[in-house]
Scaffold this motif. Structure first.
Motif, PDB file in Angstrom:
ATOM      1  N   LEU A 294       0.855  -1.186   0.000  1.00 43.25           N
ATOM      2  CA  LEU A 294       0.000   0.000   0.000  1.00 43.25           C
ATOM      3  C   LEU A 294       0.888   1.232   0.000  1.00 43.25           C
ATOM      4  O   LEU A 294       1.833   1.321   0.776  1.00 43.25           O
ATOM      5  N   TRP A 295       0.571   2.172  -0.890  1.00 45.37           N
ATOM      6  CA  TRP A 295       1.267   3.474  -0.887  1.00 45.37           C
ATOM      7  C   TRP A 295       0.274   4.468  -0.308  1.00 45.37           C
ATOM      8  O   TRP A 295      -0.764   4.746  -0.914  1.00 45.37           O
ATOM      9  N   GLN A 296       0.564   4.955   0.889  1.00 42.86           N
ATOM     10  CA  GLN A 296      -0.368   5.870   1.541  1.00 42.86           C
ATOM     11  C   GLN A 296       0.395   7.069   2.100  1.00 42.86           C
ATOM     12  O   GLN A 296       1.273   6.910   2.945  1.00 42.86           O
ATOM     13  N   ASN A 297       0.038   8.277   1.612  1.00 41.96           N
ATOM     14  CA  ASN A 297       0.763   9.494   1.996  1.00 41.96           C
ATOM     15  C   ASN A 297       2.249   9.269   1.724  1.00 41.96           C
ATOM     16  O   ASN A 297       2.618   8.870   0.631  1.00 41.96           O
ATOM     17  N   ASP A 298       3.109   9.455   2.745  1.00 48.57           N
ATOM     18  CA  ASP A 298       4.545   9.233   2.531  1.00 48.57           C
ATOM     19  C   ASP A 298       4.954   7.809   2.891  1.00 48.57           C
ATOM     20  O   ASP A 298       6.120   7.459   2.865  1.00 48.57           O
ATOM     21  N   HIS A 299       3.988   6.971   3.244  1.00 45.41           N
ATOM     22  CA  HIS A 299       4.315   5.620   3.710  1.00 45.41           C
ATOM     23  C   HIS A 299       4.194   4.579   2.597  1.00 45.41           C
ATOM     24  O   HIS A 299       3.190   4.530   1.900  1.00 45.41           O
ATOM     25  N   LEU A 300       5.244   3.760   2.469  1.00 45.89           N
ATOM     26  CA  LEU A 300       5.178   2.589   1.591  1.00 45.89           C
ATOM     27  C   LEU A 300       5.099   1.371   2.503  1.00 45.89           C
ATOM     28  O   LEU A 300       6.035   1.091   3.250  1.00 45.89           O
ATOM     29  N   SER A 310       6.273  -3.934   6.917  1.00 44.67           N
ATOM     30  CA  SER A 310       7.383  -2.980   6.882  1.00 44.67           C
ATOM     31  C   SER A 310       6.897  -1.673   6.300  1.00 44.67           C
ATOM     32  O   SER A 310       6.128  -1.665   5.337  1.00 44.67           O
ATOM     33  N   ILE A 311       7.344  -0.566   6.892  1.00 46.11           N
ATOM     34  CA  ILE A 311       6.909   0.757   6.442  1.00 46.11           C
ATOM     35  C   ILE A 311       8.136   1.574   6.062  1.00 46.11           C
ATOM     36  O   ILE A 311       8.982   1.883   6.902  1.00 46.11           O
ATOM     37  N   PHE A 312       8.238   1.872   4.759  1.00 44.52           N
ATOM     38  CA  PHE A 312       9.321   2.711   4.250  1.00 44.52           C
ATOM     39  C   PHE A 312       8.802   4.138   4.092  1.00 44.52           C
ATOM     40  O   PHE A 312       7.597   4.352   3.958  1.00 44.52           O
ATOM     41  N   SER A 313       9.733   5.090   4.075  1.00 40.72           N
ATOM     42  CA  SER A 313       9.348   6.478   3.799  1.00 40.72           C
ATOM     43  C   SER A 313       9.600   6.765   2.321  1.00 40.72           C
ATOM     44  O   SER A 313      10.725   6.626   1.840  1.00 40.72           O
ATOM     45  N   ALA A 314       8.546   7.193   1.604  1.00 39.75           N
ATOM     46  CA  ALA A 314       8.681   7.429   0.154  1.00 39.75           C
ATOM     47  C   ALA A 314       9.651   8.576  -0.110  1.00 39.75           C
ATOM     48  O   ALA A 314      10.333   8.601  -1.136  1.00 39.75           O
ATOM     49  N   SER A 315       9.727   9.544   0.810  1.00 35.06           N
ATOM     50  CA  SER A 315      10.581  10.713   0.582  1.00 35.06           C
ATOM     51  C   SER A 315      12.008  10.475   1.070  1.00 35.06           C
ATOM     52  O   SER A 315      12.895  11.276   0.826  1.00 35.06           O
ATOM     53  N   ASN A 316      12.229   9.361   1.783  1.00 37.38           N
ATOM     54  CA  ASN A 316      13.574   9.068   2.271  1.00 37.38           C
ATOM     55  C   ASN A 316      13.806   7.555   2.225  1.00 37.38           C
ATOM     56  O   ASN A 316      13.767   6.873   3.253  1.00 37.38           O
ATOM     57  N   LEU A 317      14.052   7.065   1.005  1.00 33.09           N
ATOM     58  CA  LEU A 317      14.126   5.609   0.809  1.00 33.09           C
ATOM     59  C   LEU A 317      15.364   4.986   1.419  1.00 33.09           C
ATOM     60  O   LEU A 317      15.438   3.772   1.602  1.00 33.09           O
ATOM     61  N   ASP A 318      16.383   5.820   1.751  1.00 36.82           N
ATOM     62  CA  ASP A 318      17.597   5.265   2.354  1.00 36.82           C
ATOM     63  C   ASP A 318      17.376   4.918   3.820  1.00 36.82           C
ATOM     64  O   ASP A 318      18.164   4.198   4.424  1.00 36.82           O
ATOM     65  N   LYS A 319      16.316   5.487   4.388  1.00 35.47           N
ATOM     66  CA  LYS A 319      16.039   5.228   5.802  1.00 35.47           C
ATOM     67  C   LYS A 319      15.563   3.787   5.967  1.00 35.47           C
ATOM     68  O   LYS A 319      14.766   3.295   5.159  1.00 35.47           O
TER      69      LYS A 319
END
Length: 613
Positions: A294-300, A310-319
């Motif tokens: 699910l892609w929701q707001n800044d959360h992948l 697992s929750i990635f940040s779309a604006s900071n994929l290196d995190k």
């Protein structure tokens, strides 16, 4: 007058139910930043920025499959394997608005129209319709959906006018319907395997379908014509199970059996190039296959076959992603380790032991070489012991998240119950059909035939006394000398098979529960009943726990309730936690004198706080 109130303090949620070779469709609400997923008969609502906040909807009679928020976030439509759709409010105790029988078989996907007026659902029709679209308030049909011959795995509503519905499934087809009222327009066969998921872009310009053939295909949302594909360069090496668009309609997120998630840039002409490949650290086993996203707001958000979210940040994929997991199946045993903060260990029969920290929640899974099933487990000090459905007892020492010195002892009989001597945990008592087995470490000290069917047992902390519960409801008390037992007393009160026996922490009492819903507190010295009429469950008692100060006994039952009794008061002054776990309570322990942890069939672990009134 009730003397205590029980309040839910924390829920350690189950993970989504998954199935090998299938995707799962999770969804969410961008406004409240919550996600929805299904496990068993429950629908779980979680907040991406507040992992301990969990709400559970448990009104479906059958296993749930998919749930979605209405566009305004006020309603949730959830579906199950019987073909039912329930529409309920997100506030005020989830009040039911409507229930419709939509298909004759399992529903695999459902979606709301952008105006919140219509719902389309697809799945297995058992010989009847595979897709239906209906008015959400009346249930009346808004179209005819011919053109599929097998289970329809996904359906989607174009969010802009002119409205369209697209569907895809196990017949390898992607179908377009125009309306309302909706009717068949055209069909595509660009995939060579199951088409698992398809989605219109939020801006209404494109449609994407993804398949077990490892391909993704893009279409013009209005005409339905194929316009492009996801490039095979750096593409997925396994089935693609799910796809989700970015809010700006310029990118998609996909997940695959190849254990990776990918972000694709989608060009205006409808072709996709890999921008980033995301992998989660895991053991590398099949449980790391990714089955939902699910892609929701800044959360992948991605979900693995093992249930890890697992929750990635779309604006900071290196995190590094935030990952949390939990149980997928019945949580049948709990142990609380005597540490600060309190560590809770819980096990489910699929062999998973999860570590939780009070106030924090998920803290990892115990790594063990054995992946055997677990019917029951106990932990004392740094020792863990469990048994499954064979004749073996598994033992290990706990160091951090690792199980060390693992070994199995074959006791030659199927274990029924297990008890560790608190002060010398290498000493274990195991109940078997015909009697008991005494174990010291890996060594079977003796196998004792007691001449009656044994159903439960407990050994005193110093290992000098044993209490055995029988199929006929009697309790047999033995003293232990060396490797033999001497019968000291037989006490009768129960009218059903004994399911659990526990000493009070100060050893002045013990309590027992039976399959006929009754619990009894006994005085240990006189062997007389101390608390009687503990008859408030309506089904088998599965588990029982004492408070550290010996003042309270809690029982958990198949009837979904936890009941807390105060030893100094009549049983009628009990405190009942109704519906603690859908399907039954199986694990119970006190964290301290006023906090109880419970677990159950719903795969959740909960902490309840008792407050004196």
């Amino acid at each position: 007058m009730h003397n205590m109130l029980a309040k839910l303090k924390e829920t350690y949620a189950c993970v989504p139910s998954t199935e090998r070779g299938r995707g799962i469709l999770i969804s969410g609400d961008p406004k409240s930043n919550s996600i929805l997923y299904c496990n068993g008969r429950s629908v779980i609502i979680r907040y991406l920025d507040r992992p301990l906040e969990v709400a559970v909807y448990a009104e479906h009679a059958y296993q749930t499959t998919v749930a979605r928020f209405s566009p305004n976030g006020e309603w949730i439509a959830s579906a199950d394997v019987s073909g039912a759709v329930r529409i309920w409010g997100t506030r005020n105790d989830f009040v039911l608005k409507k229930e419709f029988r939509v298909l004759s078989g399992r529903i695999d996907d459902l979606q709301w129209s952008a105006d919140g007026m219509r719902i389309v659902a697809s799945g297995d029709g058992k010989g009847k319709s595979l897709v239906r679209a209906f008015m959400w308030d009346s249930g009346s049909n808004v179209g005819e959906f011919d053109g599929h011959s097998k289970r329809v795995l996904s359906c989607t509503f174009k969010p802009t006018r002119p409205f369209r519905i697209a569907t895809c499934g196990e017949d390898f087809l992607v179908n377009f319907y125009e309306g309302p009222p909706f009717k068949f327009k055209l069909s595509h066969r660009h995939h060579s395997n199951f088409v698992n998921c398809l989605r219109f872009s939020p801006d209404g310009s494109k449609l994407i379908s993804v398949s077990s053939d490892k391909k993704g295909v893009l279409y013009d949302a209005k005409t339905g014509d194929k316009i492009g594909e996801l490039s095979s360069e750096n593409g997925h090496q396994g089935s693609i199970y799910a796809v989700s668009w970015s809010p700006d309609s310029k990118q998609v997120l996909t997940v695959s059996a190849d254990k990776s998630a990918k972000i694709w840039d989608i060009s205006d002409d409808g072709n996709g190039k890999v921008k980033e490949t995301l992998t989660c650290s895991g053991s590398g086993g099949v449980e790391d296959m990714l089955v939902g996203c699910l892609w929701q707001n800044d959360h992948l958000v991605t979900v693995s076959l093992g249930g890890t979210i697992s929750i990635f940040s779309a604006s900071n994929l290196d995190k590094d992603p935030v990952s949390f997991s939990g149980h997928m199946k019945n949580v049948n045993s709990l142990s609380v380790l005597n540490s600060e903060p309190r560590v809770i260990l819980s096990s489910s029969y699929d062999g998973l032991i999860v570590k939780w920290l009070q106030g924090i929640g998920y803290c990892g899974k115990l790594e063990r070489k054995a992946n055997s099933q677990i019917k029951y487990f106990a932990a004392v000090g740094g020792e863990i012991v469990s048994f499954a459905f064979d004749n073996k007892i598994w033992r290990a020492s706990l160091s951090g998240d690792q199980c060390t010195g693992e070994y199995n002892v074959d006791i030659g009989n199927q274990p029924k119950d297990l008890s560790l001597a608190l002060h010398s945990p290498e000493l274990a008592l195991v109940a078997i059909e015909t009697g008991v087995v005494l174990l010291r470490g890996t060594h079977v000290v003796s196998t004792i035939n007691l001449g009656f069917p044994v159903t439960a047992c407990v050994i005193s902390p110093d290992g000098t006394e044993v209490i055995v519960g029988a199929q006929n409801g009697k309790l047999y008390i033995y003293s232990v000398t060396g490797d033999s037992l001497n019968e000291e007393a037989v006490i009768e009160k129960h009218r059903g098979a004994i399911t659990v026996i526990r000493y009070s922490p100060d050893l002045s009492m013990f309590a027992s529960g039976d399959a006929n819903r009754e619990a009894v507190v006994w005085d240990r010295a006189s062997r007389e009943v101390k608390v009687k009429n503990m008859l408030y469950h309506t089904a088998r008692i599965n588990c029982l726990a004492w408070s550290p100060d010996n003042s309270k006994v809690a029982t958990g039952s198949l009837d979904t309730c936890v009941i807390v009794y105060e030893v100094s008061k009549p049983a009628s002054d009990r405190t009942t936690i109704k519906g603690a776990h859908l399907g039954g309570v199986y694990g119970l322990s006190f964290l301290d004198d006023y906090n109880i942890v419970s677990s159950g069939e719903d795969a959740c672990v909960r902490i309840w706080t008792l407050t004196p009134q």
